[in-house]
Design a protein around this motif. Structure first.
Motif, mmCIF file in Angstrom:
data_model
loop_
_atom_site.group_PDB
_atom_site.id
_atom_site.type_symbol
_atom_site.label_atom_id
_atom_site.label_comp_id
_atom_site.label_asym_id
_atom_site.label_seq_id
_atom_site.Cartn_x
_atom_site.Cartn_y
_atom_site.Cartn_z
ATOM 1 N N PHE A 29 10.902 29.868 57.770
ATOM 2 C CA PHE A 29 12.288 30.155 58.134
ATOM 3 C C PHE A 29 12.449 31.501 58.820
ATOM 4 C CE2 PHE A 29 13.074 27.012 54.744
ATOM 5 C CZ PHE A 29 13.865 26.147 55.465
ATOM 6 N N GLY A 30 11.480 32.364 58.731
ATOM 7 C CA GLY A 30 11.626 33.698 59.310
ATOM 8 C C GLY A 30 12.504 34.553 58.420
ATOM 9 N N GLU A 31 13.543 35.104 58.999
ATOM 10 C CA GLU A 31 14.437 35.957 58.234
ATOM 11 C C GLU A 31 15.497 35.103 57.540
ATOM 12 O OE1 GLU A 31 17.226 39.833 59.077
ATOM 13 O OE2 GLU A 31 15.438 39.485 60.288
ATOM 14 N N VAL A 32 15.722 35.368 56.267
ATOM 15 C CA VAL A 32 16.694 34.590 55.504
ATOM 16 C C VAL A 32 18.028 35.320 55.456
ATOM 17 C CG1 VAL A 32 14.973 33.410 54.108
ATOM 18 C CG2 VAL A 32 15.929 35.558 53.316
ATOM 19 N N HIS A 33 19.072 34.558 55.224
ATOM 20 C CA HIS A 33 20.414 35.119 55.111
ATOM 21 C C HIS A 33 20.483 36.018 53.881
ATOM 22 C CE1 HIS A 33 24.829 35.115 54.622
ATOM 23 N NE2 HIS A 33 24.820 34.969 55.946
ATOM 24 N N HIS A 34 21.293 37.063 53.945
ATOM 25 C CA HIS A 34 21.359 38.013 52.829
ATOM 26 C C HIS A 34 21.859 37.372 51.541
ATOM 27 C CE1 HIS A 34 25.538 38.223 54.276
ATOM 28 N NE2 HIS A 34 25.841 38.702 53.082
ATOM 29 N N ARG A 35 22.665 36.322 51.655
ATOM 30 C CA ARG A 35 23.137 35.639 50.441
ATOM 31 C C ARG A 35 22.017 34.855 49.774
ATOM 32 N NH1 ARG A 35 29.258 33.530 51.694
ATOM 33 N NH2 ARG A 35 30.065 35.574 52.296
ATOM 34 N N VAL A 36 21.161 34.243 50.579
ATOM 35 C CA VAL A 36 20.002 33.526 50.023
ATOM 36 C C VAL A 36 19.070 34.518 49.339
ATOM 37 C CG1 VAL A 36 17.980 32.134 50.592
ATOM 38 C CG2 VAL A 36 20.156 31.680 51.727
ATOM 39 N N GLU A 37 18.856 35.653 49.959
ATOM 40 C CA GLU A 37 18.004 36.686 49.367
ATOM 41 C C GLU A 37 18.589 37.185 48.044
ATOM 42 O OE1 GLU A 37 16.070 40.880 50.830
ATOM 43 O OE2 GLU A 37 16.676 39.406 52.331
ATOM 44 N N ALA A 38 19.896 37.366 47.983
ATOM 45 C CA ALA A 38 20.538 37.799 46.745
ATOM 46 C C ALA A 38 20.424 36.730 45.664
ATOM 47 C CB ALA A 38 22.003 38.135 47.006
ATOM 48 N N ALA A 39 20.585 35.473 46.054
ATOM 49 C CA ALA A 39 20.463 34.376 45.088
ATOM 50 C C ALA A 39 19.044 34.282 44.542
ATOM 51 C CB ALA A 39 20.862 33.056 45.740
#
Length: 98
Positions: A29-39
């Motif tokens: 996926f490369g770079e993930v969304h900040h919300r996914v990273e927080a989850a």
């Protein structure tokens, strides 16, 4: 004895494949969304809570005391040390017969 060794090897392989699989999927996926990273960052705490909450309700005084000790220790030290503190409190209180 060979059955036990086989079970250990299969469990180790399953654990390794599960862990490396997650990394390989995330690389696609490369770079993930900040919300996914927080989850994803909240997953370890959620799992720890899911493991601890039932013992708090059924563990009596030792379970509640261990939970409180773990929470207080978590405010000061790392997660691993705070879990060790809670476990030590639980073992000592259960050995004392409480």
């Amino acid at each position: 004895m060979t059955d036990i060794v086989l079970i250990i090897v299969l469990c180790a392989a399953a654990t390794y494949l599960t862990r490396i699989g997650g990394h390989l999927i995330m690389l696609r996926f490369g770079e993930v969304h900040h919300r996914v990273e927080a989850a994803l960052g909240a997953v370890p705490i959620a799992i720890l809570t899911a493991l601890v909450a039932p013992s708090m309700l059924t563990g009596g005084v030792p379970g509640v005391a261990a939970l409180i000790a773990t929470g207080v220790a978590a405010l000061r030290v790392s997660l691993v040390i705070s879990v060790a503190v809670g476990l030590a409190v639980l073992v000592v209180l259960r050995a004392a017969g409480l």
